[in-house]
Design a protein around this motif. Structure first.
Motif, PDB file in Angstrom:
ATOM      1  N   GLU A 161      34.242 -59.172  41.955  1.00  0.00           N
ATOM      2  CA  GLU A 161      33.588 -57.997  42.539  1.00  0.00           C
ATOM      3  C   GLU A 161      32.216 -57.728  41.925  1.00  0.00           C
ATOM      4  OE1 GLU A 161      34.826 -56.381  45.154  1.00  0.00           O
ATOM      5  OE2 GLU A 161      36.499 -57.794  45.124  1.00  0.00           O
ATOM      6  N   HIS A 162      31.965 -58.276  40.745  1.00  0.00           N
ATOM      7  CA  HIS A 162      30.689 -58.087  40.039  1.00  0.00           C
ATOM      8  C   HIS A 162      30.359 -56.604  39.890  1.00  0.00           C
ATOM      9  CE1 HIS A 162      29.904 -62.402  40.112  1.00  0.00           C
ATOM     10  NE2 HIS A 162      30.289 -62.396  41.381  1.00  0.00           N
ATOM     11  N   LYS A 163      31.345 -55.853  39.426  1.00  0.00           N
ATOM     12  CA  LYS A 163      31.185 -54.416  39.275  1.00  0.00           C
ATOM     13  C   LYS A 163      30.633 -54.062  37.895  1.00  0.00           C
ATOM     14  CE  LYS A 163      32.092 -52.082  42.050  1.00  0.00           C
ATOM     15  NZ  LYS A 163      31.332 -51.725  43.288  1.00  0.00           N
ATOM     16  N   LEU A 164      30.039 -52.883  37.820  1.00  0.00           N
ATOM     17  CA  LEU A 164      29.723 -52.275  36.535  1.00  0.00           C
ATOM     18  C   LEU A 164      31.030 -51.683  36.009  1.00  0.00           C
ATOM     19  CD1 LEU A 164      27.468 -51.451  34.511  1.00  0.00           C
ATOM     20  CD2 LEU A 164      27.319 -49.278  35.763  1.00  0.00           C
ATOM     21  N   VAL A 165      31.485 -52.182  34.860  1.00  0.00           N
ATOM     22  CA  VAL A 165      32.798 -51.820  34.321  1.00  0.00           C
ATOM     23  C   VAL A 165      32.615 -51.118  32.984  1.00  0.00           C
ATOM     24  CG1 VAL A 165      35.029 -52.709  33.543  1.00  0.00           C
ATOM     25  CG2 VAL A 165      33.868 -53.785  35.478  1.00  0.00           C
ATOM     26  N   LEU A 166      33.385 -50.070  32.779  1.00  0.00           N
ATOM     27  CA  LEU A 166      33.368 -49.335  31.519  1.00  0.00           C
ATOM     28  C   LEU A 166      34.748 -49.455  30.880  1.00  0.00           C
ATOM     29  CD1 LEU A 166      31.828 -47.535  29.578  1.00  0.00           C
ATOM     30  CD2 LEU A 166      32.358 -45.567  31.027  1.00  0.00           C
ATOM     31  N   VAL A 167      34.798 -50.124  29.738  1.00  0.00           N
ATOM     32  CA  VAL A 167      36.062 -50.444  29.071  1.00  0.00           C
ATOM     33  C   VAL A 167      36.294 -49.466  27.928  1.00  0.00           C
ATOM     34  CG1 VAL A 167      37.317 -52.206  27.772  1.00  0.00           C
ATOM     35  CG2 VAL A 167      35.815 -52.878  29.665  1.00  0.00           C
ATOM     36  N   LEU A 265      26.110 -50.845  26.137  1.00  0.00           N
ATOM     37  CA  LEU A 265      25.903 -51.504  27.427  1.00  0.00           C
ATOM     38  C   LEU A 265      25.437 -52.931  27.195  1.00  0.00           C
ATOM     39  CD1 LEU A 265      25.483 -51.580  30.552  1.00  0.00           C
ATOM     40  CD2 LEU A 265      23.195 -50.631  30.137  1.00  0.00           C
ATOM     41  N   ILE A 266      26.100 -53.889  27.856  1.00  0.00           N
ATOM     42  CA  ILE A 266      25.710 -55.295  27.724  1.00  0.00           C
ATOM     43  C   ILE A 266      25.823 -55.995  29.075  1.00  0.00           C
ATOM     44  CG2 ILE A 266      26.431 -55.475  25.311  1.00  0.00           C
ATOM     45  CD1 ILE A 266      28.955 -56.973  26.347  1.00  0.00           C
ATOM     46  N   GLY A 267      25.111 -57.106  29.180  1.00  0.00           N
ATOM     47  CA  GLY A 267      25.351 -58.036  30.264  1.00  0.00           C
ATOM     48  C   GLY A 267      26.471 -58.962  29.829  1.00  0.00           C
ATOM     49  N   ARG A 284      33.270 -61.385  24.127  1.00  0.00           N
ATOM     50  CA  ARG A 284      34.662 -61.312  23.687  1.00  0.00           C
ATOM     51  C   ARG A 284      34.764 -60.649  22.313  1.00  0.00           C
ATOM     52  NH1 ARG A 284      38.828 -64.933  21.581  1.00  0.00           N
ATOM     53  NH2 ARG A 284      37.288 -66.564  21.226  1.00  0.00           N
ATOM     54  N   HIS A 285      33.796 -60.919  21.447  1.00  0.00           N
ATOM     55  CA  HIS A 285      33.804 -60.289  20.135  1.00  0.00           C
ATOM     56  C   HIS A 285      33.642 -58.776  20.256  1.00  0.00           C
ATOM     57  CE1 HIS A 285      33.279 -60.268  15.741  1.00  0.00           C
ATOM     58  NE2 HIS A 285      32.371 -59.314  15.958  1.00  0.00           N
ATOM     59  N   LEU A 286      32.734 -58.344  21.107  1.00  0.00           N
ATOM     60  CA  LEU A 286      32.517 -56.914  21.281  1.00  0.00           C
ATOM     61  C   LEU A 286      33.738 -56.237  21.901  1.00  0.00           C
ATOM     62  CD1 LEU A 286      28.812 -56.915  22.525  1.00  0.00           C
ATOM     63  CD2 LEU A 286      29.660 -56.302  20.252  1.00  0.00           C
ATOM     64  N   LEU A 287      34.371 -56.889  22.860  1.00  0.00           N
ATOM     65  CA  LEU A 287      35.567 -56.323  23.465  1.00  0.00           C
ATOM     66  C   LEU A 287      36.672 -56.146  22.435  1.00  0.00           C
ATOM     67  CD1 LEU A 287      35.683 -58.302  26.839  1.00  0.00           C
ATOM     68  CD2 LEU A 287      35.414 -55.820  26.583  1.00  0.00           C
ATOM     69  N   SER A 288      36.726 -57.030  21.468  1.00  0.00           N
ATOM     70  CA  SER A 288      37.784 -56.982  20.462  1.00  0.00           C
ATOM     71  C   SER A 288      37.498 -55.994  19.340  1.00  0.00           C
ATOM     72  CB  SER A 288      37.994 -58.372  19.849  1.00  0.00           C
ATOM     73  OG  SER A 288      38.367 -59.315  20.821  1.00  0.00           O
ATOM     74  N   HIS A 289      36.215 -55.710  19.072  1.00  0.00           N
ATOM     75  CA  HIS A 289      35.885 -54.958  17.865  1.00  0.00           C
ATOM     76  C   HIS A 289      35.165 -53.635  18.098  1.00  0.00           C
ATOM     77  CE1 HIS A 289      36.497 -59.101  16.374  1.00  0.00           C
ATOM     78  NE2 HIS A 289      36.884 -58.525  15.263  1.00  0.00           N
ATOM     79  N   ALA A 290      34.652 -53.386  19.292  1.00  0.00           N
ATOM     80  CA  ALA A 290      33.902 -52.141  19.525  1.00  0.00           C
ATOM     81  C   ALA A 290      34.816 -50.927  19.399  1.00  0.00           C
ATOM     82  CB  ALA A 290      33.237 -52.167  20.892  1.00  0.00           C
ATOM     83  N   THR A 291      34.331 -49.876  18.759  1.00  0.00           N
ATOM     84  CA  THR A 291      35.097 -48.648  18.583  1.00  0.00           C
ATOM     85  C   THR A 291      34.605 -47.539  19.501  1.00  0.00           C
ATOM     86  OG1 THR A 291      33.638 -48.001  16.767  1.00  0.00           O
ATOM     87  CG2 THR A 291      35.645 -49.213  16.189  1.00  0.00           C
ATOM     88  N   PHE A 292      33.818 -47.890  20.500  1.00  0.00           N
ATOM     89  CA  PHE A 292      33.278 -46.935  21.473  1.00  0.00           C
ATOM     90  C   PHE A 292      33.339 -47.593  22.843  1.00  0.00           C
ATOM     91  CE2 PHE A 292      30.204 -48.628  18.389  1.00  0.00           C
ATOM     92  CZ  PHE A 292      29.768 -49.742  19.128  1.00  0.00           C
ATOM     93  N   PRO A 293      33.226 -46.825  23.919  1.00  0.00           N
ATOM     94  CA  PRO A 293      33.286 -47.421  25.254  1.00  0.00           C
ATOM     95  C   PRO A 293      32.229 -48.497  25.449  1.00  0.00           C
ATOM     96  CG  PRO A 293      33.521 -45.047  25.395  1.00  0.00           C
ATOM     97  CD  PRO A 293      33.143 -45.343  23.956  1.00  0.00           C
ATOM     98  N   LEU A 294      32.623 -49.556  26.129  1.00  0.00           N
ATOM     99  CA  LEU A 294      31.749 -50.708  26.334  1.00  0.00           C
ATOM    100  C   LEU A 294      31.492 -50.881  27.824  1.00  0.00           C
ATOM    101  CD1 LEU A 294      30.328 -53.114  24.981  1.00  0.00           C
ATOM    102  CD2 LEU A 294      32.464 -54.378  25.132  1.00  0.00           C
ATOM    103  N   MET A 295      30.254 -50.662  28.244  1.00  0.00           N
ATOM    104  CA  MET A 295      29.860 -50.795  29.640  1.00  0.00           C
ATOM    105  C   MET A 295      29.264 -52.172  29.851  1.00  0.00           C
ATOM    106  SD  MET A 295      27.331 -48.293  31.903  1.00  0.00           S
ATOM    107  CE  MET A 295      28.238 -46.810  31.449  1.00  0.00           C
ATOM    108  N   MET A 296      29.661 -52.858  30.937  1.00  0.00           N
ATOM    109  CA  MET A 296      29.210 -54.236  31.119  1.00  0.00           C
ATOM    110  C   MET A 296      29.179 -54.617  32.595  1.00  0.00           C
ATOM    111  SD  MET A 296      32.629 -56.302  29.922  1.00  0.00           S
ATOM    112  CE  MET A 296      32.452 -55.707  28.270  1.00  0.00           C
ATOM    113  N   LYS A 297      28.403 -55.654  32.858  1.00  0.00           N
ATOM    114  CA  LYS A 297      28.337 -56.223  34.203  1.00  0.00           C
ATOM    115  C   LYS A 297      28.022 -57.704  34.069  1.00  0.00           C
ATOM    116  CE  LYS A 297      26.471 -55.260  38.817  1.00  0.00           C
ATOM    117  NZ  LYS A 297      26.370 -56.659  39.276  1.00  0.00           N
TER     118      LYS A 297
END
Length: 298
Positions: A161-167, A265-267, A284-297
């Motif tokens: 879908e190539h969406k802007l996702v907020l994890v 926010l990252i690409g 993948r590193h940021l998804l595993s270690h970030a302690t705040f919401p991670l916005m990506m596309k």
């Protein structure tokens, strides 16, 4: 529940529950921000973050459960068997839905302003459900880890879908989503499209920082960062750091922590999902270690 359509049927023969489900779905797909809830374990934090993201832009919010259900899937027998095996660890599709509904209803009663928000439901082929619920949304809040539905939905949102996702972060959410947004910046297309897609939220953020890690000697990262801010009419700081002996992912997380970032926010996945799984790249590193919401596309 979103199942087979009733197009062409006499409206008088359509059950009231099906009419209501259709109305709920129409409201859901028109929302600016959707909390996609495949996993009850992360449903509440997704709802909290989605609500903040919608309020920040004076936009609309929706919530939807999605789940794979062998009874409604058209798939290879092996895939059907795999889905049915999930019942032993994760419960049946109906049980998973009921747990999400329980979390959703508990979240709703905590604030009277949420009383009119419905929960949509789509079960069957998960890819079809993700498309049906999220195709027109500007931002999707959903987990990247959790049960199988959560992992598969996250993959479909980014790469199909190539969406802007907020994890949401694994450790909890303290609010203030847009108090300080840090953008991991390199002058690559996947980073540029992420910033463009997030412009509505960046425009109302209290503080925006474009972080350039390991800039080139000619300062091209910083130059293109300032150029992009100007093109989009955004205010923000441009900061350059060296990763030194750290990985780029650790350098970003260290800076974001010291700068009290509330969102990153990252690409996402420059090299593609499966290659990055093998070589352990930044996303993948940021998804595993970030302690705040991670916005990506992607």
């Amino acid at each position: 529940m979103n199942t087979s359509p009733s197009h062409g049927r006499d409206p008088k023969t359509v059950p009231p529950a099906e009419i209501l489900a259709r109305q709920v779905h129409e409201l859901t797909v028109q929302a600016d921000v959707i909390a996609l809830l495949p996993d009850p374990a992360t449903a509440r934090i997704c709802l909290d973050i989605a609500e903040d993201a919608a309020r920040a832009i004076n936009g609309s919010m929706a919530a939807a459960h999605v789940g794979a259900d062998p009874e409604w899937m058209v798939a290879a027998p092996e895939e059907i068997d795999l889905q049915m095996l999930r019942d032993m660890n994760e419960g049946s599709p109906q049980q998973r839905l009921e747990r999400v509904i329980s979390v959703f209803e508990s979240w709703k009663v905590a604030d009277p302003d949420r009383s009119d928000l419905p929960l949509d439901d789509c079960r069957g082929d998960l890819g079809r459900c993700v498309t049906s619920e999220c195709h027109d949304s500007a931002l999707v809040v959903t987990p990247c880890y959790g049960n199988m539905d959560a992992r598969d939905a996250f993959h479909d949102l980014l790469f199909k879908e190539h969406k802007l996702v907020l994890v949401p972060p694994a450790g909890g959410y303290s609010g203030h989503l847009l108090q300080h947004v840090v953008i991991g910046w390199k002058p690559h297309n996947h980073a540029r499209v992420a910033v463009v897609a997030a412009r509505r939220w960046l425009a109302v953020a209290e503080h925006v920082t474009l972080l350039c890690v390991d800039d080139k000697p000619d300062g091209s990262y910083q130059f293109t960062a300032r150029e992009l801010l100007a093109q989009l009419g955004l205010n923000g700081d441009v900061v350059a750091i060296r990763s030194e002996s750290r990985s780029v992912g650790d350098a970003i997380i260290d800076f974001a922590g010291s700068a009290e970032a509330t969102c990153l926010l990252i690409g996402a996945f420059k090299h593609g999902y499966f290659l990055e799984l093998l070589i352990g790249r930044v996303t993948r590193h940021l998804l595993s270690h970030a302690t705040f919401p991670l916005m990506m596309k992607h």
